[in-house]
Design an enzyme around this catalytic site. Structure first.
Site, PDB file in Angstrom:
ATOM      1  CG  ASP A 122      17.129  56.617 -41.085  1.00 21.32           C
ATOM      2  OD1 ASP A 122      16.224  57.322 -41.818  1.00 21.32           O
ATOM      3  OD2 ASP A 122      17.577  55.813 -41.176  1.00 21.32           O
ATOM      4  CG  ASN A 159      23.437  45.464 -42.188  1.00 23.59           C
ATOM      5  OD1 ASN A 159      22.189  45.810 -42.497  1.00 23.59           O
ATOM      6  ND2 ASN A 159      24.294  45.872 -41.509  1.00 23.59           N
ATOM      7  CG  HIS A 207      20.473  48.602 -41.757  1.00 25.49           C
ATOM      8  ND1 HIS A 207      21.507  48.696 -42.463  1.00 25.49           N
ATOM      9  CD2 HIS A 207      19.589  49.641 -42.179  1.00 25.49           C
ATOM     10  CE1 HIS A 207      21.591  49.592 -43.373  1.00 25.49           C
ATOM     11  NE2 HIS A 207      20.468  50.117 -43.382  1.00 25.49           N
ATOM     12  CD  GLU A 218      23.839  49.519 -39.478  1.00 21.00           C
ATOM     13  OE1 GLU A 218      23.559  48.293 -39.929  1.00 21.00           O
ATOM     14  OE2 GLU A 218      24.774  50.177 -40.120  1.00 21.00           O
TER      15      GLU A 218
HETATM   16  C1  GLP Z   1      19.487  53.202 -45.431  1.00 22.93           C
HETATM   17  C2  GLP Z   1      18.572  53.833 -44.625  1.00 22.93           C
HETATM   18  C3  GLP Z   1      17.304  52.786 -44.431  1.00 22.93           C
HETATM   19  C4  GLP Z   1      16.983  52.007 -45.788  1.00 22.93           C
HETATM   20  C5  GLP Z   1      18.367  51.207 -46.018  1.00 22.93           C
HETATM   21  C6  GLP Z   1      18.066  50.501 -47.467  1.00 22.93           C
HETATM   22  O1  GLP Z   1      20.783  52.931 -44.714  1.00 22.93           O
HETATM   23  N1  GLP Z   1      18.652  54.134 -43.322  1.00 22.93           N
HETATM   24  O2  GLP Z   1      16.214  53.554 -44.055  1.00 22.93           O
HETATM   25  O3  GLP Z   1      15.697  51.139 -45.685  1.00 22.93           O
HETATM   26  O4  GLP Z   1      19.502  51.925 -45.985  1.00 22.93           O
HETATM   27  O5  GLP Z   1      18.599  51.323 -48.453  1.00 22.93           O
HETATM   28  P1  GLP Z   1      18.192  51.234 -49.892  1.00 22.93           P
HETATM   29  O6  GLP Z   1      16.376  51.311 -50.005  1.00 22.93           O
HETATM   30  O7  GLP Z   1      18.894  52.103 -50.467  1.00 22.93           O
HETATM   31  O8  GLP Z   1      18.505  49.792 -50.324  1.00 22.93           O
END
Ligand code: GLP
Length: 240
Positions: A67, A135, A137, A142
């Site tokens: 993404d 959440n 995702h 989402e």
């Molecule tokens: C972000 C990314 C995800 C990631 C998630 C968790 O928003 N788009 O690909 O897995 O949130 O992030 P983190 O690893 O910093 O907790």
């Protein structure tokens, strides 16, 4: 789903890096999908170590990222392009021309279509590293996302905006939309490894592993895939 529970975030990262190494040794020209966020940073450090030790060669791989934010330049230090360069790509011998990202600038509908075509042209993704949001995702899919979703522009939820705005100089600079591979795109990857650590992820991990397959927890769709490994530390895995 195969679950691997380990003691710490460091061990989790070493296990993930080991699985990555196995993949590249088996297929040096693997198509790899990388994640951003704090979860994979230590894994990327382990991969760089292995590269420096001569254990890993990235010269034949092709990379994709899950993404990217919409509407910020790739040179912005909060962009996922910038993140991947700083945390991995600048330190290994991946070929620049083999790096692919969804483009969050220009005509995003067209860019999303193009991204799906590029993935297809390469014969699909072999190995995907995923994190998970609090959440549930995955990438930026989402709650409410479905199995038929492909790469597209998505609205970020308030909880994701809250979690991610700390990375921006001014919280108001945080984009409200992103371009993200869909659940359908992700499920086509041949192998998926999801990593999570810390208490804040425990509920999402429980819902992903034990809950019904439902758009309420987008990661739960991974239950439908036949080669998913979930690596968690004790805190993230405390309910499973
Ligand atoms: C972000 C990314 C995800 C990631 C998630 C968790 O928003 N788009 O690909 O897995 O949130 O992030 P983190 O690893 O910093 O907790």
């Amino acid at each position: 789903m195969k679950i691997i529970k380990v003691d710490t975030h460091k061990t989790l990262s070493q296990v993930c890096a080991f699985m990555f190494e196995e993949q590249i040794n088996k297929k040096p020209n693997s198509k790899i999908c990388f994640a951003t966020g704090s979860s994979p940073v230590q894994t990327y450090i382990e991969l760089i170590k292995k590269y420096n030790q001569g254990l890993l060669d990235f010269s034949q791989i092709t990379t994709f990222n899950l993404d990217e934010y919409v509407g910020i330049p790739t040179t912005n230090k909060c962009s996922y392009h910038y993140f991947m360069d700083g945390n991995l790509f600048n330190h290994i011998n991946v070929k620049r021309e083999n790096i692919n990202f969804p483009n969050g600038n220009g005509n995003v509908v067209e860019e999303a279509k193009k991204y799906e075509e590029i993935i297809k042209k390469h014969g699909g993704i072999d190995f995907t590293i995923l994190g998970i949001g609090t959440n549930g995702h995955i990438a930026f899919n989402e709650p409410g996302s479905t199995i038929s979703d492909r790469t597209r522009e998505v609205q970020l939820t308030q909880s994701t905006i809250e979690s991610n705005k700390i990375y921006f100089d001014k919280p108001s600079d945080m984009p409200l939309t992103a371009i993200s591979m869909g659940i359908g795109t992700i499920l086509e990857s041949k192998k998926i490894v999801l990593i999570a650590s810390g208490t804040s992820k425990a509920n999402a991990i429980r819902d992903m592993v034990l809950g019904p397959v439902s758009p309420e927890c987008p990661a739960s769709f991974l239950q439908l895939h036949n080669d998913v490994t979930v690596i968690v530390d004790e805190e993230a895995g405390k309910y499973i």
